[in-house]
Design a protein around this motif. Structure first.
Motif, mmCIF file in Angstrom:
data_model
loop_
_atom_site.group_PDB
_atom_site.id
_atom_site.type_symbol
_atom_site.label_atom_id
_atom_site.label_comp_id
_atom_site.label_asym_id
_atom_site.label_seq_id
_atom_site.Cartn_x
_atom_site.Cartn_y
_atom_site.Cartn_z
ATOM 1 N N ARG A 1 0.842 -1.202 0.000
ATOM 2 C CA ARG A 1 0.000 0.000 0.000
ATOM 3 C C ARG A 1 0.876 1.251 0.000
ATOM 4 O O ARG A 1 0.629 2.198 -0.747
ATOM 5 C CB ARG A 1 -0.930 -0.001 1.216
ATOM 6 C CG ARG A 1 -1.815 1.226 1.271
ATOM 7 C CD ARG A 1 -2.739 1.207 2.457
ATOM 8 N NE ARG A 1 -3.588 2.390 2.428
ATOM 9 C CZ ARG A 1 -4.603 2.573 3.216
ATOM 10 N NH1 ARG A 1 -4.942 1.662 4.105
ATOM 11 N NH2 ARG A 1 -5.313 3.679 3.132
ATOM 12 N N GLU A 2 1.890 1.249 0.825
ATOM 13 C CA GLU A 2 2.790 2.400 0.898
ATOM 14 C C GLU A 2 3.537 2.593 -0.426
ATOM 15 O O GLU A 2 3.677 3.715 -0.916
ATOM 16 C CB GLU A 2 3.778 2.223 2.055
ATOM 17 C CG GLU A 2 4.789 3.340 2.190
ATOM 18 C CD GLU A 2 4.168 4.726 2.352
ATOM 19 O OE1 GLU A 2 4.786 5.696 1.866
ATOM 20 O OE2 GLU A 2 3.076 4.856 2.940
ATOM 21 N N ARG B 1 1.140 3.944 -2.984
ATOM 22 C CA ARG B 1 0.856 5.354 -2.706
ATOM 23 C C ARG B 1 2.022 6.244 -3.124
ATOM 24 O O ARG B 1 1.844 7.255 -3.797
ATOM 25 C CB ARG B 1 0.543 5.556 -1.217
ATOM 26 C CG ARG B 1 0.050 6.975 -0.884
ATOM 27 C CD ARG B 1 -0.167 7.190 0.597
ATOM 28 N NE ARG B 1 1.038 7.011 1.387
ATOM 29 C CZ ARG B 1 2.085 7.843 1.389
ATOM 30 N NH1 ARG B 1 2.072 8.922 0.657
ATOM 31 N NH2 ARG B 1 3.133 7.606 2.135
ATOM 32 N N ASP C 1 -3.721 5.213 -2.878
ATOM 33 C CA ASP C 1 -3.609 4.844 -1.468
ATOM 34 C C ASP C 1 -4.400 3.580 -1.145
ATOM 35 O O ASP C 1 -5.375 3.601 -0.398
ATOM 36 C CB ASP C 1 -4.063 6.006 -0.578
ATOM 37 C CG ASP C 1 -3.718 5.780 0.888
ATOM 38 O OD1 ASP C 1 -2.839 4.947 1.180
ATOM 39 O OD2 ASP C 1 -4.345 6.433 1.745
ATOM 40 N N LYS C 2 -3.994 2.483 -1.769
ATOM 41 C CA LYS C 2 -4.556 1.174 -1.449
ATOM 42 C C LYS C 2 -3.542 0.121 -1.864
ATOM 43 O O LYS C 2 -2.660 0.378 -2.683
ATOM 44 C CB LYS C 2 -5.906 0.945 -2.124
ATOM 45 C CG LYS C 2 -5.867 0.844 -3.623
ATOM 46 C CD LYS C 2 -7.259 0.562 -4.181
ATOM 47 C CE LYS C 2 -7.188 0.287 -5.667
ATOM 48 N NZ LYS C 2 -8.461 -0.110 -6.230
#
Length: 145
Positions: A35-36, A39, A45-46
């Motif tokens: 996720r990071e 992003r 952001d998933k």
């Protein structure tokens, strides 16, 4: 050839050799790390199942990096009733095709065709592209209903 510090299914070596003589880096991370990464690199952001990062063509350097979400491998394999090795092989194939320049969001089906070729050759389950098309079709049917 695959550059990876962790163990991975042997079939990935066969798929890699089938698609390219080049080297690729393979990394496995968890869903939070993915996720990071998603992003920071894509502004989304998933978490996601696989990301690929082609590198500039440099002699004696890998073609790029494939990052696989090991948590989603387990989830999808269980959900779709196939092995984690098969799911990993699908994600690896998808990522490698992106590194090799295929783009299912922009092409006229060439990536799907190549993915299907690999799936048939290595007896893998339904491709990621086909799965996403199935989901879109179900969503469309539900909207009409």
């Amino acid at each position: 050839m695959i550059l990876c510090e962790e163990s991975y299914p042997e079939i990935l070596d066969q798929i890699c050799s089938y698609l390219t003589p080049g080297e690729v880096e393979l990394l496995f991370i968890n869903k939070d790390e993915m996720r990071e990464l998603n992003r920071s690199e894509r502004g989304i952001d998933k978490t996601t199942d696989v990301l690929s990062f082609p590198l500039e063509l440099v002699i004696h350097a890998p073609l790029g990096s494939i990052v696989i979400n090991k948590d989603m491998v387990k989830e999808k394999a269980a959900e779709l009733n196939h092995s984690e090795d098969a799911e990993t092989a699908l994600l690896f194939t998808h990522g490698l095709l992106h590194i090799l320049g295929y783009d299912h969001e922009k092409d006229d089906g060439q990536m799907r065709e190549k993915e299907c070729e690999v799936i048939a050759k290595f007896n893998l389950p339904k491709s990621l592209i086909v799965r996403s098309e199935d989901v879109r079709l179900i969503d469309l049917i539900n909207k009409k209903g």
